[in-house]
Scaffold this motif. Structure first.
Motif, mmCIF file in Angstrom:
data_model
loop_
_atom_site.group_PDB
_atom_site.id
_atom_site.type_symbol
_atom_site.label_atom_id
_atom_site.label_comp_id
_atom_site.label_asym_id
_atom_site.label_seq_id
_atom_site.Cartn_x
_atom_site.Cartn_y
_atom_site.Cartn_z
ATOM 1 N N ILE A 199 -0.025 5.319 -13.471
ATOM 2 C CA ILE A 199 -0.588 6.004 -12.536
ATOM 3 C C ILE A 199 0.277 6.991 -11.573
ATOM 4 C CG2 ILE A 199 -2.252 6.335 -10.522
ATOM 5 C CD1 ILE A 199 -3.444 3.835 -11.887
ATOM 6 N N GLY A 200 1.228 6.512 -11.081
ATOM 7 C CA GLY A 200 2.327 7.360 -10.493
ATOM 8 C C GLY A 200 1.775 7.420 -9.062
ATOM 9 N N PRO A 201 1.172 6.629 -8.167
ATOM 10 C CA PRO A 201 0.813 6.784 -6.916
ATOM 11 C C PRO A 201 1.525 7.261 -5.871
ATOM 12 C CG PRO A 201 0.683 4.781 -7.171
ATOM 13 C CD PRO A 201 1.253 5.169 -8.401
ATOM 14 N N ASP A 202 1.115 8.177 -4.914
ATOM 15 C CA ASP A 202 1.891 8.316 -3.450
ATOM 16 C C ASP A 202 1.712 7.319 -2.753
ATOM 17 O OD1 ASP A 202 -0.594 10.039 -3.872
ATOM 18 O OD2 ASP A 202 0.337 11.242 -2.603
ATOM 19 N N MET A 203 0.565 6.642 -2.839
ATOM 20 C CA MET A 203 0.376 5.571 -1.795
ATOM 21 C C MET A 203 -0.155 4.410 -2.587
ATOM 22 S SD MET A 203 -2.319 5.411 1.407
ATOM 23 C CE MET A 203 -1.418 6.579 2.708
ATOM 24 N N VAL A 204 0.187 3.218 -2.070
ATOM 25 C CA VAL A 204 -0.332 1.716 -2.585
ATOM 26 C C VAL A 204 -0.823 0.887 -1.486
ATOM 27 C CG1 VAL A 204 0.352 -0.350 -3.983
ATOM 28 C CG2 VAL A 204 1.168 1.993 -4.561
ATOM 29 N N LEU A 205 -1.910 0.416 -1.809
ATOM 30 C CA LEU A 205 -2.562 -0.678 -0.731
ATOM 31 C C LEU A 205 -2.490 -1.859 -1.339
ATOM 32 C CD1 LEU A 205 -5.623 1.537 0.610
ATOM 33 C CD2 LEU A 205 -3.174 1.541 1.495
ATOM 34 N N LEU A 206 -1.882 -2.769 -0.625
ATOM 35 C CA LEU A 206 -2.191 -4.405 -1.408
ATOM 36 C C LEU A 206 -2.092 -5.298 -0.273
ATOM 37 C CD1 LEU A 206 1.024 -5.346 -0.108
ATOM 38 C CD2 LEU A 206 1.947 -3.881 -1.495
ATOM 39 N N PRO A 207 -2.569 -6.475 -0.656
ATOM 40 C CA PRO A 207 -3.155 -7.428 0.181
ATOM 41 C C PRO A 207 -1.873 -8.094 1.131
ATOM 42 C CG PRO A 207 -2.760 -8.467 -2.092
ATOM 43 C CD PRO A 207 -2.582 -7.004 -2.268
ATOM 44 N N PHE A 208 -2.099 -8.312 2.332
ATOM 45 C CA PHE A 208 -1.522 -9.247 3.212
ATOM 46 C C PHE A 208 -1.201 -10.542 2.668
ATOM 47 C CE2 PHE A 208 -0.640 -11.617 7.072
ATOM 48 C CZ PHE A 208 0.545 -10.728 7.708
ATOM 49 N N PRO A 209 -0.272 -11.255 2.776
ATOM 50 C CA PRO A 209 0.233 -12.648 2.105
ATOM 51 C C PRO A 209 -0.338 -13.690 3.279
ATOM 52 C CG PRO A 209 2.152 -11.687 3.301
ATOM 53 C CD PRO A 209 1.174 -10.544 3.507
#
Lengths: 222, 222, 222, 222, 222, 222
Positions: free
Chosen positions: F101-111
């Motif tokens: 996809i080549g995104p400029d933003m990624v949202l990921l889960p907190f550990p």
């Protein structure tokens, strides 16, 4: 003060020892310290071709020679699979290497973005517990350019060093050793010789000397 | 390794140096180290009667003699009012003491529950900045029974030491020095000789020796 | 205030419950609390001979009797291999023990140098989540002499307690219980009865009583 | 468990006690606890007109009545100037209030964005040191909507609570008390009754009850 | 993304803005951002001769011109005496500057070894609170070579950045601006142009670009 | 500023993306951002019946439609067993999705408390390393109601956000999306729509807007 008689350096993969403490190894070796390096993991299947292991091993041995390493060993565990080795077995192997040598100082990797570094950090700390008279008196964690600084601030441990070794006179040797790792060190911003030199310059500026390597103190007993 | 030639200990108030590093002072002095102590604040008006200062100063000098302190000075700032001294003036006085001696190791108080300890910690850190060739190579913060352990966990800095000095053979001298402070050390649970001995035993158990004093590394440069 | 009706203590291995909270168990049991202990791992092959398990289990039962433990169970997972048990299975077993008893207070191990302690800490925290009305109202983590204090300051979590239980009147029982563990507790500096007593004295000095056990609060709901 | 006999709440300014622990005050008062509030600073010259002090004092007394506060006192120190009071004098005044009452629980402000909160936190912690038998057994820090959550993560202490008091049945009283502070509480997003209710709902969701107030444990001794 | 329309930089002393974010200022100014700098303290009596202030002010204005700063102001508070200014007055002056300009981004100093930096950090954070619609949407703290890295790890806040601005194409302008500060920047290891360049190279290596300036996020609102 | 062109959201399980950043997804999608969601684990045997996977997948697709998600994928790894996937394989799959996809933003889960969240956090951070030109410029970690706030303060990382996205105008869409997850979201205090709304209100109150979603910055490069 603090030049050890015997130094053990634990490297997760070949090149970590040079990136993290190549100047220190060279300086201590030149000062009469007996330096031993244990390389835990390597470029092996399934992630790498079998031949890659021998390439990096040869590169490592060339680098060790330049820095003045007296002896070394390779555990031949495949990279990224260190966590699959039973804990007691991994601890036992690292502990065996350290006990046989009986160093007064051990340098081990900071538990950073690379999962092997975390697992090996744990095993080294267990191996260095002060539970017998021959336990090492100084245990320090070194940084590895790129991996160490990709830990997430505020969530994971940050490498904030309090121990510095002046390597101003040994940067040439360190860079020569790094140059041996033709398959590992390249011109990408994150792991080039230039970046490595800049880090040493910055660490030097923190404590009043030209170039330095930085460490986090695990334990020092006087 | 790591026996300094010249050691400077900064004590916020008389007795802090003995509580925090009395065993270390005694051991290093017995090993040939020249030990100098600077006492910053004292029992003075408005909080204390004028006479209290002389009492504690006499107690301190007796304790210093037992531990083998070579020289000492008292800045005579009233306790709890250290923060009212202009920053540049306080830094200057502490810096002057350190520069005149030129130690290779400095022991300073951890910034804990006592406001004087915090202010003096700041001034010591400024005085020990590695901005000239004679700056001390080893700077360590010591704990003070009770005050240090009343910092609030999760809100204020916690004393989690990584540097230990084996004081097993010097506990008798430390306790004798503590006994000189008749006006300060008592049988309350928080600051008795018994509590002090228990802390040294616990610190020893952390690193494989009988008794120890514990320190947080501010900076070590090799 | 805060004497629980039912207390559950989770011990990674036999002796951890006595080292960490033996005085608390004895005091609460003497005050009418029903105390239950779950021992998760044990001295089993491949690391230990089969017989070692029975030895430590007998030692544990003797210690439990002295402290007034009402009931106990042993999960019989081999030491250092707790991480190999599927997460859902381990969580389920610990959760089952806690739910069957329905305690208002749970004491669990701090996640320290011993890998089993870390895995069991995680499982206990999951088991104690406040997701139903019968969840325990007070959840506390205890320290284990040696292991807990070998976590690396600045890299791993530090045990900085804010909850203290006065065990002054129950140190004799705690030491008697420790003495039952002839195969575990010895005269090494790191885990002797003397070191254990010193730690209790130090913890007492932090909060104004003679001897104490210290805890980190996981959650208290009033 | 844990309903105190005597509770002291320290409020930096009028309304902090209601924002931070209004539901707790109401619940404990309804359960028979004798609640005392000390308001340290106030709306006084040079930052505020003299009349503002009386306005907020009247608002506070109305709020105290709703929540069931048994007694209160106002130290009349001008807001933002608390740090100019000599440390020993401020500590003495707060200590005097607490010692006269002899509470078993003290609630004090978290050291946050407002400089008065930081200075008063320090003074309260000194006043609550466990140095005599009558020292309070439970000392907790409360959050103040807006100020507490403007501390900078990663640089300043973060309010991460581990102690929760279920205030589900006392939200109406808390909101009625907040409504008394017509001059302080408004409809700005950061400090409205709606935001205050949302925070209580969120705190409740963390520990399995409807609404709750959250605290950081300074010290609990059992 | 994230090129601000209006940028405010708060500098404790002349040169801090160039050391910490000179490349960023130059890059944003070249991209059309209106950059304003507020210099809070200066080289004034009693610590410095009156003439020193004008020298550094002239140096600053020359540096500002090179970097493309649109406007600047100097509060003329004597260095090391910022803490003596009443809190409300200092906050008011900084707040006034920011509100008049109405920036969407503010860069402020990290609270480090220099006491002025700590006091000014506090005042800036208060001035940037999100309490009105015109509050800045992005607030970042920059590092100052030497001072920032003399905070004591494990005791004081550590600068562990998560926000990076690529300044590869603006290092020449930054170095030219630094060169204007003939009275401040020298060839000492801790604050030379070489050390400054090395730091930028290291920061670049952390995030995949040639050279970078690093920031700690105080608050970003989108 | 800071509306990305392409956004990737990594969800450990269906519903995490909506709980953590449903408002953000809806707002960005409405602003023209192409939003892609990768769901890593699912309700599969042995912990869940096979049918449960399809149920939650259908719920997820309905929620995605409401929020305006452009594309999604499901890796079908059984919940709680993510740690059993070889590290290189998991990293490869997540990395592959992101690189395609080549995104400029990624949202990921907190550990956080859920072990899958921790393992997936690690894999995402590796996948987002800034080692090539197409690496995402903004990487943020989101909170998941209940799980995130069950990390133990003082022992495990705490979610202390510094990045906020105003979702005031998109709460209706978020709640509608949450309502799609009939099998997951219920009326328990810890994970109800009411609790979710309260959290958004609280996060809004921290930064001056009505409702907001909060994030911890992993890395932003400008």
């Amino acid at each position: 003060m603090m030049i050890p008689k015997k130094l053990v350096v634990i490297a997760p993969h070949p090149d970590d020892e040079t990136l993290g403490c190549g100047g220190t190894i060279a300086r201590f070796a030149a000062s009469g310290t007996e330096v031993s390096v244990l390389v835990v993991a390597g470029h092996l299947p399934p992630l790498y071709a079998e031949a890659a292991f021998e390439t990096t091993r040869r590169e490592a041995l060339a680098a060790f020679k330049i820095m003045g390493v007296a002896q070394s060993a390779f555990l031949r565990i495949p990279a990224t699979l260190v966590r699959d080795v039973p804990v007691a077995e991994l601890n036992g192997k690292i502990n065996g290497f350290i006990r046989e040598i009986g160093p007064d100082m051990v340098l081990l990797p900071f538990p950073d973005r690379h999962i092997d570094h975390r697992i090996i950090f744990d095993a080294c700390i267990v191996a260095c517990r002060p539970v017998h008279a021959a336990a090492p008196k100084a245990v320090l964690a070194y940084e590895t350019l790129s991996e160490t600084h990709w830990n997430v601030a505020g969530i994971e441990p940050v490498f904030a060093p309090e121990f510095f070794i002046d390597t101003t006179d040994y940067m040439a040797k360190k860079n020569a050793a790094l140059a041996c790792y033709a398959s590992q060190i390249n011109h990408a911003p994150s792991r080039s010789v230039e970046a490595c030199t800049a880090l040493a310059k910055f660490r030097g500026s923190q404590n009043g000397c030209g170039y330095a390597e930085a460490f986090k103190v695990v334990r020092i007993v006087v």
